[in-house]
Scaffold this active site. Sequence first.
Site: not given
Length: 326
Positions: A38, A69-70, A98, A129, A149, A173, A185
Amino acid sequence: MISSVSEATASATARAGARSVIEAIAAPHDGPVPFSVEFFPPKDADAEARLWRAVRIFERMNPAFVSLTYGAGGSTRDRTVRIAGELATETTLLTIAHLTAVNHSVGELRALVGAYADKGIVNLLALRGDPPGDPLGEWVKHPDGVEYAAELVELIRDLGDFHAGVASFPEGHHRAPDLVADTDNLVRKLRAGAEYSVTQVFFDVDDYLRLRDRVVAADPEQGAKPIIPGLMPITSLASARRMTELSGSTIPRDVEERLMRAAGDGPEEDRAAIRAVGIDLCTEAAERLVAEGAPCLHFCSLNFAKATSEVLDRIGVDTRGAFAAV
């Protein structure tokens, strides 16, 4: 100029051969298990040069794929799209971009998918995000965007022949009320069409194994999809603590104690000693994950290659020659 997402997808498919992450990690590989890397978008020219040095080093190690990544809230949108495109078109690396729902309308998301497709990128990691400014702050849906998502996965799948992955969280999460809800989820995202998940970086392999077991128990069909563990060799205790605070994850007590002993009692942490322990810890985790049948090892590189390459070398990946001409 390509006039639609579907035309862009067709063009990308022709150029990239529509190879998916699933196909990439199933392909023959050196070492005991495929690995991936990554990267994150650099903030200035010097950081971008450092990124490309790391990219070229990893390219010679033949990772199964790399991801970019973003920035939170799309703060690095233009740079992210440009660099992801360059990774896809100027290297031999299978590139995942991403894509985050935060602060984006559906129209903007569609345009982003089209921009990626036009660069030959058909593999996307669909993420809800983090809010800009405070990753642990309140998440607010864009009035014309998507809430979850799973909806983003559906949007990606509806736009053409794309391959979607999602995030998973071995510790759960931080917004999920409990592990049951978090597992539900993840299963929901997989049922929406995600082909695999990549976990948040973790430091306790048992957390990963329990996540894998929970998904299989909740839905055996979805549990058969790869859960790719996220690893990071710790080279700074302060940075690792900061990362876990921002992500809502934790450093296990025994891991932190080993790092604290390495840090010493001086006013500044002993970075060399911490780095040595961090590489030991990451190697131990990687070896156990391989023994437990992990489908791939995904390394958060922080745009550096040396520490990750040392872990890879220890677990049997041939890194000889990777630093040539650097």
